[in-house]
Scaffold this active site. Structure first.
Site, PDB file in Angstrom:
ATOM      1  CG  HIS A  56      75.684  58.224  54.453  1.00  0.00           C
ATOM      2  ND1 HIS A  56      76.151  58.523  55.720  1.00  0.00           N
ATOM      3  CD2 HIS A  56      75.185  56.960  54.527  1.00  0.00           C
ATOM      4  CE1 HIS A  56      75.957  57.475  56.510  1.00  0.00           C
ATOM      5  NE2 HIS A  56      75.362  56.516  55.823  1.00  0.00           N
ATOM      6  CG  HIS A  58      72.431  54.602  54.499  1.00  0.00           C
ATOM      7  ND1 HIS A  58      73.628  53.985  54.687  1.00  0.00           N
ATOM      8  CD2 HIS A  58      71.991  54.213  53.270  1.00  0.00           C
ATOM      9  CE1 HIS A  58      73.913  53.234  53.631  1.00  0.00           C
ATOM     10  NE2 HIS A  58      72.944  53.359  52.747  1.00  0.00           N
ATOM     11  CG  ASP A  60      71.621  54.832  60.183  1.00  0.00           C
ATOM     12  OD1 ASP A  60      71.551  54.798  58.941  1.00  0.00           O
ATOM     13  OD2 ASP A  60      72.643  54.487  60.808  1.00  0.00           O
ATOM     14  CG  HIS A  61      73.746  58.343  58.766  1.00  0.00           C
ATOM     15  ND1 HIS A  61      74.877  58.599  59.489  1.00  0.00           N
ATOM     16  CD2 HIS A  61      73.616  56.984  58.755  1.00  0.00           C
ATOM     17  CE1 HIS A  61      75.419  57.461  59.887  1.00  0.00           C
ATOM     18  NE2 HIS A  61      74.664  56.462  59.456  1.00  0.00           N
ATOM     19  CG  HIS A 114      78.356  53.347  53.912  1.00  0.00           C
ATOM     20  ND1 HIS A 114      78.105  52.110  54.431  1.00  0.00           N
ATOM     21  CD2 HIS A 114      77.383  54.156  54.401  1.00  0.00           C
ATOM     22  CE1 HIS A 114      77.023  52.177  55.204  1.00  0.00           C
ATOM     23  NE2 HIS A 114      76.567  53.399  55.202  1.00  0.00           N
ATOM     24  CG  ASP A 133      77.419  54.885  58.594  1.00  0.00           C
ATOM     25  OD1 ASP A 133      77.650  55.303  59.742  1.00  0.00           O
ATOM     26  OD2 ASP A 133      76.296  54.471  58.221  1.00  0.00           O
ATOM     27  CG  HIS A 171      76.915  53.119  63.214  1.00  0.00           C
ATOM     28  ND1 HIS A 171      75.632  52.731  63.535  1.00  0.00           N
ATOM     29  CD2 HIS A 171      76.838  53.722  62.017  1.00  0.00           C
ATOM     30  CE1 HIS A 171      74.804  53.087  62.551  1.00  0.00           C
ATOM     31  NE2 HIS A 171      75.515  53.689  61.618  1.00  0.00           N
TER      32      HIS A 171
HETATM   33 FE    FE Z   1      74.727  54.396  59.655  1.00  0.00          FE
HETATM   34 ZN    ZN Z   2      75.069  54.407  56.438  1.00  0.00          ZN
END
Ligand code: FE
Ligand code: ZN
Length: 255
Positions: A56, A58, A60-61, A114, A133, A171
């Site tokens: 996805h 985001h 941090d991805h 999400h 996530d 995570h």
């Molecule tokens: Fe994340």
């Molecule tokens: Zn995420």
């Protein structure tokens, strides 16, 4: 087993994953939380990092995509629905598509909620899924974009995978998730045993990821929308499955 997996911590509480096909040497990063660390892990493993597979959009991805691509020209596979947000996508994939890495093949699953276009990569013959996530050990991702109805449908797809499917989530949130899970489902023996094991693992600094579908089905309150005890505790005996899921999600957000 042709699928080799290297898991390592990134940023505050993310996990990075490198996957490789032992027959061909092809290697992909599942998401790009910390590009320098990912490149170093690939080098240490002696793997040629040719691909990035995003779950996805985001940061941090997908935020490390450009750094890795600049370093080695990696090809970026990402959900078509989020390709604009991610940028420089070479292969935009949709739920139901199959993506290959050397001799390995994964199915793209719709686990939106999400984020709207969130996907998971399921290696059926290897019994492994990378879920980003969408699902966590004893938890699930917050609903930043989707509705409870959409998210519950995605989680139902994951829950329907074979019980021994190994789940790599993005995570290390399990200790906090366990404390919340016990607050809504305190009489579930599978959960109390799981939570005790999580405390043990974390006190030694060990990861709780990966998990399995079977473990999560038995203990994760976000997958137990049809459990009579949980429904009774929430006062939702006759509600729709997605409403039970939605109530658990709302309580976690306020926890
Ligand atoms: Fe994340
Ligand atoms: Zn995420």
């Amino acid at each position: 087993m042709a699928l080799q997996i290297r898991q390592f911590p990134c940023l505050q509480d993310n996990y990075g994953f490198l996957i490789a096909c032992s027959e061909t040497g092809a290697c992909a990063a599942i998401d790009t939380p910390e590009p320098a660390r990912i490149l170093e892990e690939a080098r240490a493993a002696g793997w040629r990092l040719t691909d990035i597979w995003n779950t996805h959009h985001h940061w941090d991805h997908a935020g490390g995509n450009d750094t890795i691509r600049a370093a080695n020209g990696a090809r970026i596979t990402a959900p078509a629905a989020e390709a604009e947000l991610i940028g420089h996508v070479d292969l935009a994939v949709k739920p139901g598509d199959r993506v290959t890495l050397g001799a390995l093949e994964a199915q793209v699953m719709d686990v939106g909620g999400h984020t709207l276009g969130h996907i998971a990569y399921w290696f059926e013959s290897e019994g492994v899924a990378f879920v980003g996530d969408a699902l966590f050990a004893l938890g699930c991702g917050r609903l930043f974009e989707g509705t409870p109805h959409q998210a519950q449908a995605g989680l139902a797809r994951l829950r329907a995978l074979p019980g021994d499917t190994v789940i790599y989530c993005a995570h290390e949130y399990t200790q906090a998730n366990a404390r919340f899970a016990l607050s809504v489902d305190p009489d579930n023996p599978a959960l109390t045993a799981y939570a005790a094991e999580v405390e043990r693992l974390r006190s030694r600094g060990e990861p709780t990821v990966p998990t399995t579908i079977e473990r999560e089905r038995a203990a994760n309150p976000f997958l137990r929308w049809d459990d009579a005890n949980l429904r009774a505790r929430l006062g939702l005996e006759t509600a729709q499955d997605w409403q039970v899921y939605g109530e658990v999600r709302a309580r976690k957000d306020a926890f």
